[in-house]
Motif scaffolding. Structure first.
Motif, short mmCIF file in Angstrom:
data_model
loop_
_atom_site.label_atom_id
_atom_site.label_comp_id
_atom_site.label_asym_id
_atom_site.label_seq_id
_atom_site.Cartn_x
_atom_site.Cartn_y
_atom_site.Cartn_z
N SER A 91 0.95 -1.07 0.18
CA SER A 91 0.11 -0.04 0.01
C SER A 91 1.01 1.04 -0.06
N LYS A 92 0.44 2.43 -0.07
CA LYS A 92 0.98 3.67 0.06
C LYS A 92 0.60 4.21 1.53
N PRO A 93 1.48 3.98 2.43
CA PRO A 93 1.19 4.36 3.79
C PRO A 93 0.81 5.76 3.99
N ARG A 94 0.24 6.00 4.93
CA ARG A 94 -0.35 7.41 5.15
C ARG A 94 -0.13 8.02 6.53
N ILE A 95 -0.04 9.25 6.75
CA ILE A 95 0.32 10.11 8.16
C ILE A 95 -0.81 11.08 8.38
N ARG A 96 -1.02 11.25 9.48
CA ARG A 96 -1.93 12.38 9.76
C ARG A 96 -0.85 13.31 10.77
N LEU A 97 -0.77 14.30 10.56
CA LEU A 97 0.00 15.18 11.43
C LEU A 97 -0.63 16.40 11.73
N TYR A 98 -0.44 16.53 13.33
CA TYR A 98 -1.25 17.47 13.85
C TYR A 98 -0.16 18.38 14.19
N THR A 99 -0.22 19.96 14.02
CA THR A 99 0.82 20.82 14.16
C THR A 99 0.34 21.67 15.51
N PRO A 100 1.13 22.18 16.05
CA PRO A 100 1.06 23.23 17.09
C PRO A 100 0.87 24.35 16.64
N ALA A 101 0.28 25.24 17.46
CA ALA A 101 -0.15 26.75 17.28
C ALA A 101 1.40 27.32 16.97
N GLY A 102 1.44 28.25 16.12
CA GLY A 102 2.80 28.72 15.81
C GLY A 102 3.80 28.14 14.93
N TRP A 103 3.34 26.86 14.63
CA TRP A 103 4.34 25.77 13.64
C TRP A 103 4.04 26.52 12.11
N SER A 104 5.32 26.30 11.48
CA SER A 104 5.47 26.48 10.17
C SER A 104 6.50 25.93 9.50
N ARG A 105 6.30 25.52 8.39
CA ARG A 105 7.35 24.84 7.59
C ARG A 105 8.64 25.49 7.45
N THR A 106 8.53 26.57 7.19
CA THR A 106 9.64 27.50 6.90
C THR A 106 10.22 28.12 8.03
N SER A 107 9.95 27.91 9.21
CA SER A 107 10.40 28.30 10.68
C SER A 107 11.87 27.90 10.66
N THR A 108 12.69 28.74 11.26
CA THR A 108 13.98 28.05 11.92
C THR A 108 14.05 27.23 13.02
N ALA A 109 12.93 27.34 13.48
CA ALA A 109 12.63 26.45 14.90
C ALA A 109 12.58 24.89 14.61
N THR A 110 12.51 24.02 15.40
CA THR A 110 12.04 22.65 15.21
C THR A 110 11.20 22.45 16.56
N TRP A 111 10.15 21.23 16.38
CA TRP A 111 9.43 21.17 17.31
C TRP A 111 9.48 19.66 17.74
N PRO A 112 9.48 19.25 19.16
CA PRO A 112 9.50 17.94 19.42
C PRO A 112 8.16 17.26 18.90
N ILE A 113 8.39 15.82 18.74
CA ILE A 113 7.33 15.16 17.96
C ILE A 113 6.84 13.47 18.77
N VAL A 114 5.57 13.24 18.71
CA VAL A 114 5.01 11.98 19.03
C VAL A 114 4.60 11.29 17.97
N TYR A 115 5.23 10.12 17.66
CA TYR A 115 4.79 9.06 16.83
C TYR A 115 3.76 8.13 17.46
N VAL A 116 2.55 7.94 16.94
CA VAL A 116 1.66 7.17 17.33
C VAL A 116 1.01 6.11 16.48
N TYR A 117 1.03 4.89 17.12
CA TYR A 117 0.60 3.91 16.42
C TYR A 117 -0.88 3.24 16.65
N GLY A 118 -1.73 2.70 15.67
CA GLY A 118 -2.87 2.23 16.14
C GLY A 118 -2.61 0.61 16.31
#
Length: 353
Positions: A72-99
């Protein structure tokens, strides 16, 4: 005792499967990244983001084109926090969640309030596809290896894609329910230091315990429309290929969890405060109500047994773990929606979310 439990499990599995719970409502039509945003960078193995859908202001669905999974082609649902941006110089911690085994990547979104919790946090939260009953492992395939390679997909490719394209940091946590929780602890033990925190809710944590490999394979064989036509392909034959089973057993690999903060919860398989009684389930579901009741009880009874083994092993090794062995409770979402909230503050503290 275990033989009796496994025998009961096999009996339960012969009953036709209960109807699957519906996934959340269909996603909106695809939305490509804004023209001002950078192009997506592929992973080292060539895996790439094939499609992006903006579900809402803080939610993005991704489809992955990967050489690691050909089913299959796997999929991901990504929730982003307030203030997040792809073009930011900052990075954000992340939680990977499995069903769980038969669920989709949106399973947590459909059966818990994790989406709201995620959007209020200061971390990225990724609900990652694990295929349907695909085992959270690189398949053995008779010793030949090859597709599907879910462990490599989850522990290498997904991390690279989200870190290179969505500002995810290396402050990572992982959590899952049922087989997804087994996968979370297996990955954390086999890749020490990859995750700062690992949590599991109602998972089989000693898969080489007597009778467990056979019960797990029979579950695959017994599915009405099996997504695993040859369960021997996952980890191999439990006897002839025992070394490979041991290499993927959280109990056997527990030493690799040293230094990772842990949360483990499970019920005991007796009817609990969040479970409907047998009469109610039969009134609602007919004869399927009997299967729902029995499956929930037997599954969590096996979970409780393997969890006790695993916690004993951690104790022998002197590895700390936070637990919630809450007693009465079946194998079902009402408990997992409650339990993840107990782990969440600990997760956020560990990754700085």
């Amino acid at each position: 005792m275990r033989r009796a439990l496994v025998s009961l499990t096999l009996t339960v599995l012969l009953v036709p499967a209960a109807p699957a719970l519906a996934d959340p409502s269909p996603d909106p039509s695809p939305t490509e990244p804004a023209p001002t945003e950078p192009a997506y960078v592929p992973a080292d193995d060539g895996g790439s983001i094939a499609e992006s859908k903006q579900v809402d202001a803080q939610t993005i669905d991704l489809t992955i084109d990967t050489p690691l999974v050909d089913t299959s082609k796997p999929r991901i649902r990504l929730y982003t926090p307030a203030g997040w941006s792809r073009t930011s110089t900052a990075t954000w911690p992340i939680v990977y969640v499995y069903g769980g085994g038969p669920g989709s990547y949106t399973e947590w979104a459909g059966h818990s309030d994790l989406p709201a919790t995620a959007k209020r946090s200061r971390a990225l939260v990724a609900l990652v596809d694990g295929g349907k009953a695909q085992g959270f492992t690189d398949w053995y395939n008779g010793g030949r290896g090859g597709n599907p390679r879910w462990e490599t997909f989850h522990t290498q490719e997904v991390l690279q894609l989200l870190e290179r394209n969505f500002r995810a940091s290396t402050n990572r946590a992982v959590m899952g329910i049922s087989s997804g929780g087994q996968g979370a602890l297996t990955y954390a033990s086999r890749h020490p230091g990859l995750f700062k925190f690992a949590a599991c809710f109602s998972s089989l944590l000693h898969i080489t315990a007597p009778g467990l490999p056979e019960a797990m394979m029979f579950t695959d064989y017994a599915r009405p429309e099996p997504t695993v036509p040859d369960p021997l392909a996952k980890w191999g034959d439990p006897a002839a290929d025992r070394r490979n089973w041991l290499d993927h057993d959280p109990y056997e690999q527990a030493e690799g969890l040293r230094g990772t903060r842990l949360f483990v919860s499970a019920g005991d398989g007796t009817q609990g405060p969040l479970d409907e009684d047998l009469a109610t389930l039969i009134a609602k579901n007919g004869l399927n109500g009997l299967q729902i009741y029995t499956e929930g009880a037997v599954s969590e009874t096996l979970v409780a047994s393997t969890t006790a083994d695993f916690l004993d092993r951690l104790g022998q090794l002197g590895i700390p773990v936070t637990t919630d062995l809450y007693g009465p409770g079946f194998h079902q979402w009402k408990y997992w929606d409650r339990e993840y909230k107990k782990a969440w503050p600990l997760i956020m503290d560990a990754i700085g979310g």
